[in-house]
Design a protein around this motif. Structure first.
Motif, short mmCIF file in Angstrom:
data_model
loop_
_atom_site.label_atom_id
_atom_site.label_comp_id
_atom_site.label_asym_id
_atom_site.label_seq_id
_atom_site.Cartn_x
_atom_site.Cartn_y
_atom_site.Cartn_z
N GLY A 90 14.73 15.25 38.60
CA GLY A 90 14.57 16.45 39.42
C GLY A 90 15.57 17.53 39.09
O GLY A 90 15.98 18.28 39.97
N GLY A 91 15.97 17.62 37.81
CA GLY A 91 16.73 18.78 37.37
C GLY A 91 15.83 19.99 37.36
O GLY A 91 14.63 19.91 37.68
N HIS A 92 16.37 21.15 36.98
CA HIS A 92 15.56 22.37 37.11
C HIS A 92 14.32 22.32 36.22
O HIS A 92 13.25 22.79 36.61
N ASN A 93 14.42 21.70 35.03
CA ASN A 93 13.24 21.62 34.16
C ASN A 93 12.16 20.72 34.76
O ASN A 93 10.97 21.02 34.68
N GLY A 94 12.58 19.60 35.36
CA GLY A 94 11.62 18.71 36.00
C GLY A 94 10.90 19.40 37.15
O GLY A 94 9.68 19.26 37.31
N LEU A 95 11.65 20.18 37.93
CA LEU A 95 11.04 20.89 39.06
C LEU A 95 10.09 21.99 38.57
O LEU A 95 9.03 22.21 39.17
N VAL A 96 10.46 22.68 37.49
CA VAL A 96 9.59 23.72 36.92
C VAL A 96 8.29 23.09 36.43
O VAL A 96 7.18 23.60 36.69
N ALA A 97 8.40 21.97 35.70
CA ALA A 97 7.20 21.29 35.20
C ALA A 97 6.32 20.85 36.37
O ALA A 97 5.09 21.03 36.35
N ALA A 98 6.95 20.29 37.41
CA ALA A 98 6.19 19.81 38.57
C ALA A 98 5.46 20.95 39.27
O ALA A 98 4.27 20.84 39.60
N ALA A 99 6.17 22.05 39.50
CA ALA A 99 5.57 23.18 40.20
C ALA A 99 4.41 23.77 39.40
O ALA A 99 3.36 24.11 39.96
N THR A 100 4.58 23.86 38.09
CA THR A 100 3.53 24.43 37.24
C THR A 100 2.29 23.54 37.24
O THR A 100 1.15 24.03 37.34
N LEU A 101 2.49 22.23 37.14
CA LEU A 101 1.35 21.31 37.17
C LEU A 101 0.66 21.34 38.52
O LEU A 101 -0.57 21.31 38.61
N ALA A 102 1.44 21.41 39.60
CA ALA A 102 0.85 21.44 40.94
C ALA A 102 0.05 22.72 41.16
O ALA A 102 -1.03 22.70 41.77
N LYS A 103 0.57 23.83 40.64
CA LYS A 103 -0.17 25.09 40.75
C LYS A 103 -1.48 25.02 39.96
O LYS A 103 -2.42 25.76 40.22
N GLY A 104 -1.49 24.11 38.96
CA GLY A 104 -2.70 23.90 38.17
C GLY A 104 -3.66 22.90 38.81
O GLY A 104 -4.63 22.49 38.17
N GLY A 105 -3.34 22.48 40.03
CA GLY A 105 -4.27 21.64 40.77
C GLY A 105 -4.01 20.15 40.72
O GLY A 105 -4.82 19.36 41.21
N ARG A 106 -2.86 19.75 40.19
CA ARG A 106 -2.57 18.32 40.08
C ARG A 106 -1.73 17.82 41.25
O ARG A 106 -0.92 18.56 41.80
N LYS A 107 -1.91 16.55 41.55
CA LYS A 107 -1.10 15.88 42.57
C LYS A 107 0.16 15.35 41.86
O LYS A 107 0.05 14.48 40.98
N VAL A 108 1.33 15.87 42.24
CA VAL A 108 2.55 15.63 41.46
C VAL A 108 3.64 15.01 42.32
O VAL A 108 3.87 15.43 43.47
N LEU A 109 4.33 14.04 41.74
CA LEU A 109 5.49 13.41 42.37
C LEU A 109 6.70 13.58 41.47
O LEU A 109 6.62 13.33 40.26
N VAL A 110 7.82 14.01 42.04
CA VAL A 110 9.10 14.09 41.31
C VAL A 110 9.99 12.96 41.80
O VAL A 110 10.20 12.79 43.00
N LEU A 111 10.54 12.19 40.86
CA LEU A 111 11.47 11.10 41.17
C LEU A 111 12.85 11.46 40.64
O LEU A 111 13.02 11.65 39.42
N GLU A 112 13.83 11.57 41.53
CA GLU A 112 15.19 11.92 41.16
C GLU A 112 16.12 10.76 41.52
O GLU A 112 16.09 10.25 42.64
N ALA A 113 16.95 10.35 40.57
CA ALA A 113 17.84 9.22 40.79
C ALA A 113 18.96 9.54 41.77
O ALA A 113 19.37 8.70 42.57
N ALA A 114 19.47 10.77 41.71
CA ALA A 114 20.59 11.16 42.56
C ALA A 114 20.12 11.44 43.99
O ALA A 114 18.92 11.43 44.28
N ASP A 115 21.08 11.70 44.87
CA ASP A 115 20.75 11.95 46.27
C ASP A 115 20.15 13.33 46.50
O ASP A 115 19.67 13.62 47.60
N ASP A 116 20.22 14.19 45.50
CA ASP A 116 19.66 15.53 45.63
C ASP A 116 19.16 15.99 44.27
O ASP A 116 19.61 15.49 43.22
#
Length: 520
Positions: free
Chosen positions: A11-37
């Motif tokens: 869930g670094g900034h690149n992971g979040l950008v990829a997730a948001a872009t895919l979700a805006k494209g209509g996909r169901k997306v899950l982000v998994l981050e190892a850290a607490d934030d």
């Protein structure tokens, strides 16, 4: 059994950008981050009671405009005002030199002849960086099987090169792989300015100014932009965490599910295809597409495992150079420091200690042999002067990126860290007399600390050296630069992918576009 269209690891900034872009494209997306934030090395964190700082990255200079536009980040709280650019101050015992605007549109403190020479060199550097700039916002071409679109894109680059004119085109090809020190010696005379440019060209890399191809680092920096201006830089209000917060808000608005404290133990591969992930907890999640925004070596060697990929690809991944040379210093001060000869505006800018190219080169030399620099070079910001919420009333935060600090220190960082800190403080004391007496708390992160805290192998914020053999069509490895991997359904979207590190979001955006184009 829970299923998603896409699972993003990291869930670094690149992971979040990829997730948001895919979700805006209509996909169901899950982000998994190892850290607490989320946020990775671009978080804003408290390092002492009441003192907060940008964890590793602390100057925003390359957030890609396509990311801002695609995710509508300004609607989600991103504040990047045009013209709100911080000055860069080249500190020197002989008096400071200051670059104002977007990377030195105005230069003060130098002779009139040097100002003229800089104006010409700056224009040339921006022109040449502009040739490389389009590559940052798209997937690198596959030279073995170029599509019609990729061939057209390369043709546009060739046309842009031709438009420079015969003289400029020849010069671009002449200097492309030069070291930055030689180019600076050709065109400038002021050591302060040359030292600053030499520092910027080698920041975050295992290179000195006289290392072959070191000029590429300066082009990479100037190919980035913020607020619509190439080379511009800002210290974000709220720290880098404020940028991440805007990206996260865009992702959640698009429907992305984010789970922190959820480290992935394994990418599940069946018949050569990634079909899901297993968490440290034992939970198994499935998805049509797995996107790793963490380091390529971690992804392939640890999460997939070398047995799941052909030996040639594994060998290439093992050979990615990613041992960091930059440390991060955070100081909690009981009052703002006073750097000699610098006005109030300058203190709110970016302060660089790199008095000459030779000084930067001498700082680099020990690093080649596993030793830290006795007179390190550094980039300093005082973010609480711009955003008082980062420190208690009257107090101040100092944030500095310091070079050179080898990942594998010969004597070990347990013994070496106090000595390195002493060398850093001596440098700071030379330019801001009395600063040592104002220190309430110190945090020094070596590359080994950065590796452990942010899960970055080698402590390298680019997830791999940004050098000629590890850029463009060879990033992360030759033959696999387009975000795909030999494992079907598994894609790379982190800083180890093209175009590289820095808070740009471009790897995440480009990877998501690739997946959408493949209907993944």
């Amino acid at each position: 059994m829970t299923s998603f269209d896409a699972i993003i690891i990291g869930g670094g900034h690149n992971g979040l950008v990829a997730a948001a872009t895919l979700a805006k494209g209509g996909r169901k997306v899950l982000v998994l981050e190892a850290a607490d934030d989320v946020g990775g090395a671009a978080r804003t964190e408290e390092f002492a009671p009441g003192f907060r700082v940008s964890s590793v990255a602390h100057v925003l200079n390359r957030l890609h405009p396509d990311v801002v536009k695609t995710l509508e980040l300004e609607r989600h709280g991103l504040q990047v005002a045009r013209g709100d650019f911080v000055p860069t101050v080249a500190l020197s015992k002989g008096g400071p030199l200051v670059l104002y605007g977007a990377y030195g549109e105005v230069l003060t403190g130098a002779s009139s002849s040097e100002q003229t020479a800089w104006k010409e060199l700056r224009a040339q550097l921006l022109r040449y960086a502009g040739i490389l700039k389009p590559f940052l916002s798209r997937r690198p071409p596959d030279l073995g099987a170029m599509s019609l679109l990729e061939t057209a894109a390369l043709g546009q680059t060739a046309l842009a090169l031709k438009k420079l004119g015969k003289e400029d085109m020849r010069d671009f090809l002449r200097v492309l792989l030069m070291n930055v020190a030689d180019l600076l010696d050709e065109q400038l005379t002021d050591d302060r300015l040359k030292g600053l440019l030499a520092f910027d060209a080698t920041l975050g890399s295992h290179l000195g100014p006289r290392s072959p191809t070191s000029l590429l680092g300066l082009y990479y920096r100037l190919a980035g932009e913020v607020g619509g201006k190439a080379g511009a830089q800002i210290v974000p209000k709220g720290g880098m965490g404020a940028v991440v917060a805007a990206i996260r808000a865009a992702a959640e608005r698009a429907g992305v599910t984010i789970r922190a404290a959820s480290p992935v133990a394994k990418i599940i591969v069946e018949k050569g295809r990634a079909v899901g992930v297993a968490l440290d907890s034992g939970e198994v999640l499935h998805a049509k597409t797995i996107v790793s925004a963490v380091n390529p070596a971690t992804t392939i060697l640890d999460l997939v495992g070398p047995r799941g990929v052909d030996t040639g690809f594994v060998r290439k991944v093992k050979n990615i150079r990613m041992k960091g040379d930059a440390a991060k210093l955070h100081l909690a001060l009981d009052r703002p420091p006073q750097f000699a000869g610098i006005d109030a505006a300058g203190h709110k800018g970016r302060l660089v200690i790199a008095p000459s190219p030779d000084h930067v080169e001498r700082a680099f030399n020990p690093c080649k042999y596993g030793e830290f620099s006795p007179e390190p070079v550094m980039e300093i910001t005082l973010p609480s002067l711009t955003d008082p919420s980062l420190a208690p009333a009257g107090a101040c935060v100092l944030s500095a990126v310091v070079q050179y600090a080898p990942y594998a220190l010969k004597e070990g960082w347990g013994a070496g860290k106090p000595k390195f800190l002493k060398a850093i403080m001596a440098q700071l004391e030379a330019y801001a007399p009395g600063i040592s007496k104002t220190v309430l708390h110190t945090e020094l992160l070596t590359p080994a600390d950065i590796e452990a805290r942010y899960r970055m192998p080698g402590g390298h914020w680019h997830h791999g050296e940004l050098q000629a053999d590890q850029m463009l069509m060879s990033r992360p490895v030759s033959g696999w630069s387009g975000y795909d991997t030999p494992v079907q359904g598994l894609f790379l979207a982190g800083a180890g992918s093209h175009p590289g590190g820095g808070v740009s979001g471009a790897p995440g955006l480009n990877a998501a576009k690739r997946i959408i184009a493949m209907r993944g």
